[in-house]
Design a protein around this motif. Structure first.
Motif, short mmCIF file in Angstrom:
data_model
loop_
_atom_site.label_atom_id
_atom_site.label_comp_id
_atom_site.label_asym_id
_atom_site.label_seq_id
_atom_site.Cartn_x
_atom_site.Cartn_y
_atom_site.Cartn_z
N ASP A 1 -3.11 -7.54 -11.27
CA ASP A 1 -1.93 -8.45 -10.86
C ASP A 1 -0.93 -7.07 -10.32
O ASP A 1 -0.18 -7.17 -11.86
CB ASP A 1 -1.73 -9.00 -12.27
N ARG A 2 -0.58 -6.90 -9.52
CA ARG A 2 0.28 -5.73 -9.09
C ARG A 2 0.76 -6.44 -8.03
O ARG A 2 -0.01 -6.87 -7.31
CB ARG A 2 0.36 -4.54 -9.32
N LEU A 3 1.97 -5.67 -7.29
CA LEU A 3 2.41 -6.22 -6.36
C LEU A 3 1.75 -5.57 -5.22
O LEU A 3 1.85 -4.57 -4.98
CB LEU A 3 4.26 -5.95 -6.53
N ARG A 4 1.40 -5.73 -4.20
CA ARG A 4 0.82 -5.18 -2.78
C ARG A 4 1.70 -5.15 -1.78
O ARG A 4 1.19 -5.91 -1.25
CB ARG A 4 -0.74 -5.00 -2.49
N ARG A 5 2.76 -5.06 -1.22
CA ARG A 5 3.29 -5.19 -0.14
C ARG A 5 3.57 -4.09 1.28
O ARG A 5 3.22 -5.10 1.75
CB ARG A 5 5.20 -5.50 -0.91
N THR A 6 3.34 -3.27 -0.26
CA THR A 6 3.37 -1.75 0.74
C THR A 6 1.75 -0.58 1.02
O THR A 6 1.58 -0.73 -0.02
CB THR A 6 3.89 -1.01 1.12
N ARG A 7 0.89 -1.03 2.04
CA ARG A 7 -0.53 -0.29 2.32
C ARG A 7 -0.02 0.91 3.05
O ARG A 7 -0.21 0.60 4.45
CB ARG A 7 -2.03 -1.63 2.03
#
Length: 216
Positions: free
Chosen positions: A106-112
């Protein structure tokens, strides 16, 4: 006619490697490198050590080096050997290992940040950009002829490259094709944080990947 194979690229941080299979004569290395006077012996020793660990005793090796680090040299040599000889076990792991940071599900994945799996230069400093996730891509960004070499390079990069706080994702090829299972067999033992199932269209596809990962 001698059997031979060429792997790698004549680009920065990589090398173009040709191995010719022989039945006698030991290992003969021909090296072209702008840093040969400083690192030539280290490059040769890395090649010789990798070949020895893979059980190769006779071969002609031509190297056009563009500043490849040890884990890249090992990956290119191993990929070439796998194309010419049967290789048992998991292959040759890089000597230098980085300590990976714990990543929670459970973590932010705003940028890949997508990185072609066959380009070591783009991987080396990817952690500096601070992306939430870096995706080492073995699918669309890698041509079919390069997929076998790319999966070895991605495996070594998982072990040797510091991606900082970024989540380390490997985008595999679909399991219903010729490459997906081979991708998982190569990279799962090195514990990437996440496997990205491409073009996923059903729950069954997710379960197939989960079952294969669990088995590995």
């Amino acid at each position: 006619m001698a059997e031979s194979v060429q792997v790698g690229r004549s680009d920065k941080s990589d090398l173009l490697l040709t191995i010719e299979k022989r039945v006698r004569g030991g290992i003969r290395i021909e090296l072209i490198s702008s840093v040969a006077s400083t690192f030539g012996e280290q490059i040769r020793n890395t090649v010789l050590s990798t070949l020895a660990q893979l059980g190769v005793q006779h071969a002609r090796v031509q190297i056009d080096d563009k500043g490849a680090l040890d884990h890249v040299i090992q990956a290119r040599v191993e990929a070439a050997v796998r194309a010419l000889w049967p290789v048992q076990g998991l292959g040759v792991w890089p000597a230098r290992r980085v300590k990976t940071k714990e990543v929670t599900k459970d973590r932010l994945r705003r940028t890949r940040l997508y990185l072609p799996g066959n380009n070591p230069d783009l991987m080396l400093n990817a952690g500096l950009f601070g992306a939430d996730s870096v995706i080492l891509d073995l699918e669309d960004s890698v041509a079919p002829v390069d997929k076998a070499a790319a999966r070895v390079l991605v495996r070594n990069s998982l072990l040797a490259v510091d991606f900082g706080s970024s989540e380390r994702i490997v985008r595999i090829n679909p399991l219903n094709g010729d490459y997906g299972v081979l991708d998982l067999e190569m990279v799962v033992p090195e514990q990437p944080d996440t496997i990205l199932d491409p073009k996923c269209e059903s729950a069954r596809s997710v379960r197939d990947v989960e079952e294969k990962v669990a088995a590995l």
